[in-house]
Design an enzyme around this catalytic site. Structure first.
Site, PDB file in Angstrom:
ATOM      1  CD  GLU A 179      48.406  67.693 -29.351  1.00 37.43           C
ATOM      2  OE1 GLU A 179      48.388  68.513 -28.392  1.00 37.43           O
ATOM      3  OE2 GLU A 179      49.432  67.386 -29.959  1.00 37.43           O
ATOM      4  CD  GLU A 188      53.594  75.081 -27.069  1.00 34.03           C
ATOM      5  OE1 GLU A 188      52.584  74.751 -27.731  1.00 34.03           O
ATOM      6  OE2 GLU A 188      54.743  74.697 -27.360  1.00 34.03           O
TER       7      GLU A 188
END
Length: 401
Positions: A179, A188
């Protein structure tokens, strides 16, 4: 002899007489002109550099991934609690594993960035995997083994407390599950670790989960958001603080609003995809600099305050026709997730009418220094009856550097 110094911070030249330098650059000082500016050379270019940007000792190399801060945040339960409470998120992964149990049973699974280990445990318990390698760089890895043992899954789940890039697995795997999705899908840049794992550890016939990812964009109205942060300044106790509105735009809307809850009726047109990924074949270059053109036909009158974005991921590619693909959507017409939706507010609201066109391009570009961060540039134009109503306008956002 020339004096060799180092740039202790970035400096961007404001005119042709100045020299741009980056943190850590070697700088050859040719003339100490005055106390403030020195004439210097770097990489074949010449110009003035501020004296206070130069030091005689090489600065400590930057942690361009900010791993210490990043993994520290995932070493605490706060973020994990938010993710585990996201029923749509957890249910999608669980349903996908249940649907594919005939494929997963007896196979080897890798969970990249396993966090609390929930995907690893589901793969072991409900997917009946033979082995599960749970890789986690944060301190949370120290607890996953205990949770696996508590659920009688310690013989199946093996925990690796390591960055994925440094992990050495005992064998290649049949399925990689992770995930990795963030704000605007790729923020990110955890996806880089997933792709690295794929290239090193996935068998040629192996499966990536999610298998597909799509990022969407749509022009929208955001009247409540706009009123709370912009219109508000026009009347406070009978006083007009409008001179602060440019500052409000700069401080509130130079970054995407990542926790916006978009009502479907706030969409001013149909959606368009701006990025599509097939994780089995995606290359790192595919996410480092993404550009997409758009042309929206407005479907209702309203005030356009900006653009909203969300993503879908799909769990597919199982080589068994009996296995139904599962989709996790973060869109406004689906159950709310912890990602919510993202909002890009433009600097001047636009009054739009049905059949108007909003055309332009959006670009998501990875920060060359801070590797988890991206910038977003939107070029847009309003066209009515084939005539441009505004000149093409560009708004840039940083996420977060």
């Amino acid at each position: 002899a020339n004096l060799v110094l180092y740039a202790k911070s970035d400096f961007t030249a404001e005119n042709s007489d100045q020299l741009s330098v980056k943190y850590g650059d070697h700088v050859n000082v040719l003339e100490q002109v005055n106390d403030d500016w020195w004439w210097a050379e770097h990489d074949g270019s010449y110009g003035y550099v501020p004296r206070n940007h130069l030091v005689d000792v090489a600065p400590v190399p930057l942690d361009q991934w900010e791993d210490e801060e990043y993994f520290d945040s995932y070493g605490h339960l706060k973020l994990h609690l938010e993710m585990m409470r996201d029923q749509a998120r957890v249910s999608a992964y669980q349903t996908a594993i249940r649907e594919a149990v005939q494929y997963i049973e007896g196979k080897v699974v890798l969970d990249v960035g396993c966090g609390t280990g929930i995907l690893s445990l589901l793969a072991a318990k409900e997917g009946k995997a033979k082995k599960v390698f749970a890789v986690e760089a944060s301190e949370m890895a120290e607890h996953v083994g205990n949770v696996a043992c508590h659920n009688s899954l310690e013989r199946t789940v093996t925990v690796f407390h390591s960055r994925m890039e440094d992990a050495v697995l005992p064998e290649k795997v049949d399925l990689i599950i992770s995930e990795w999705m963030g704000t605007l899908l790729i923020f990110e840049m955890m996806l880089e670790s997933v792709l690295d794992a794929r290239d090193k550890w996935l068998k040629p016939e192996g499966v990536m989960w999610p298998s597909h990812a799509t990022l969407y964009l749509v022009p929208c109205t955001a009247q409540q958001e706009y009123d709370e942060k912009i219109t508000f300044w026009k009347n406070i106790c009978g006083l007009d603080f409008s001179p602060l509105i440019p500052l409000a735009y700069q401080q509130f809307y130079s970054i995407p609003i990542y926790n916006h809850i978009l009502d479907v009726k706030d969409c001013l047109s149909g959606t368009q995809s701006i990025l599509k990924l097939h994780l089995k074949t995606t290359a790192l270059a595919d996410i480092e600099d993404v550009s997409s053109q758009f042309d929206y036909v407005i479907t209702r009158s309203g005030t356009m305050h900006g653009f909203a974005s969300w993503f879908d991921v799909e769990f597919a590619d199982i080589p068994d026709p009996r296995v139904r693909p599962v989709t996790l959507s973060t869109g406004p017409d689906h159950p709310l997730t912890h990602w919510k939706q993202d909002l890009l507010i433009i600097d001047t609201p636009l009054d739009v009418l049905p059949e108007d066109h909003v055309t332009g391009t959006i670009r998501l570009k990875r920060n060359t220094k801070w590797r988890r961060h991206i910038s977003v540039a939107v070029n847009y134009q309003l066209v009515r009856n084939n005539l441009a109503q505004i000149k093409e306008t560009m708004k840039e956002f940083t996420l977060w550097k």
